[in-house]
Scaffold this motif. Structure first.
Motif, PDB file in Angstrom:
ATOM      1  N   GLU A  73       3.052  -5.144  -8.003  1.00 59.10           N
ATOM      2  CA  GLU A  73       4.209  -5.027  -8.885  1.00 59.10           C
ATOM      3  C   GLU A  73       4.453  -6.363  -9.592  1.00 59.10           C
ATOM      4  N   LYS A  79       0.859  -1.178   0.000  1.00 57.03           N
ATOM      5  CA  LYS A  79       0.000   0.000   0.000  1.00 57.03           C
ATOM      6  C   LYS A  79       0.893   1.225   0.000  1.00 57.03           C
ATOM      7  N   ASP A  80       0.926   1.921  -1.145  1.00 57.77           N
ATOM      8  CA  ASP A  80       1.759   3.107  -1.295  1.00 57.77           C
ATOM      9  C   ASP A  80       1.092   4.296  -0.606  1.00 57.77           C
ATOM     10  N   ASN A 131      -0.108   6.497  -3.873  1.00 59.34           N
ATOM     11  CA  ASN A 131      -0.930   5.884  -4.932  1.00 59.34           C
ATOM     12  C   ASN A 131      -1.821   4.728  -4.474  1.00 59.34           C
ATOM     13  N   SER A 173      -5.997   5.850  -3.861  1.00 61.58           N
ATOM     14  CA  SER A 173      -4.922   6.828  -4.021  1.00 61.58           C
ATOM     15  C   SER A 173      -5.250   8.125  -3.296  1.00 61.58           C
ATOM     16  N   SER A 176      -1.191  -1.372  -4.356  1.00 52.75           N
ATOM     17  CA  SER A 176      -0.414  -1.573  -5.581  1.00 52.75           C
ATOM     18  C   SER A 176       0.060  -3.012  -5.708  1.00 52.75           C
ATOM     19  N   SER A 211      -1.540   0.628  -9.560  1.00 57.89           N
ATOM     20  CA  SER A 211      -1.917   1.281  -8.302  1.00 57.89           C
ATOM     21  C   SER A 211      -3.343   1.808  -8.350  1.00 57.89           C
ATOM     22  N   ASN A 212      -3.778   2.307  -7.177  1.00 58.61           N
ATOM     23  CA  ASN A 212      -5.154   2.769  -6.958  1.00 58.61           C
ATOM     24  C   ASN A 212      -6.132   1.591  -7.046  1.00 58.61           C
TER      25      ASN A 212
END
Length: 219
Positions: free
Chosen positions: A153, A144-145, A148, A191, A151, A164-165
């Motif tokens: 990857e 969790k950014d 953003n 986000s 997420s 993301s989001n």
């Protein structure tokens, strides 16, 4: 003298008769010639019309002719190309691009109300929509950014894609192998820096450590 007159009258009458016969013969022959010419014109017209009809028939047959195997193959390839173009991988992550990637030129952020460099691609979608992987590869991180949101990857042959989001309903696990088109998560609105843009997916892509335009993976 009387006999001479009678004889002359006889020859005169004979001459008149012959003249009449000659005139009548000429008239008769002339009419026959005219009739014959007219008949020939009719025959020629019919033959010309028949030839024109035959030409039109051949042209129509050529137009409606069954394509050769080569033409059929080319038509099939054209149809396949159109189908591939129609089913763009943009559908994997949403509906349409609402904010493009920009490595140098700033673009406007509605949420932050400022112009900034946007090293990502924003694609509008419906909240809860399935988000699919653009490439075949391996899930290398789920996090969790702070900016953003949720997420995922995915790495693939030297390229890294970050979606993301997302919602917290992640459909893959860290270390899991995924194929192109596999569902990795559902769209959300987590986000902080792009909340005003509405439901969308923020995608970032890298080749090695260098940022690249994610659109290059979609086209």
């Amino acid at each position: 003298m009387k006999k001479l007159l009678e004889k002359d009258g006889f020859y005169l009458a004979l001459f008149v008769c012959i003249s009449l016969l000659a005139v009548g013969g000429v008239w008769f022959v002339k009419n026959d010639v005219n009739d014959l010419a007219a008949n020939n014109e009719i025959v020629n017209d019919k033959e010309n019309s028949k030839k024109e009809d035959e030409v039109h028939l051949i042209e129509n047959e050529n137009k409606e002719a069954v394509p050769t195997s080569t033409e059929s193959k080319e038509n099939l390839e054209t149809a396949k190309n159109k189908e591939v173009k129609k089913t763009s991988k943009l559908e994997f992550v949403g509906e349409k691009v609402i904010r493009e990637y920009s490595a140098k030129e700033p673009s406007y952020s509605e949420t932050l109300n400022l112009w900034e460099v946007h090293k990502g691609l924003d694609v509008s979608c419906k909240e809860g929509q399935s988000i699919k992987s653009l490439l075949s590869g391996k899930v290398t991180n789920i996090f969790k950014d702070d900016a953003n949101g949720m997420s995922v990857e995915v790495e693939s042959e030297g390229k890294t894609v970050i979606y993301s989001n997302l919602s917290e309903d992640i459909k893959v696990k860290d270390g899991q192998a995924v194929k192109e088109g596999d569902v990795i998560a559902l769209a959300g609105n987590t986000s902080v820096v792009e909340s005003a843009e509405g439901p969308h997916i923020h995608i970032e892509a890298f080749k090695g450590k260098e940022s690249i335009d994610p659109m290059s993976l979609i086209k």
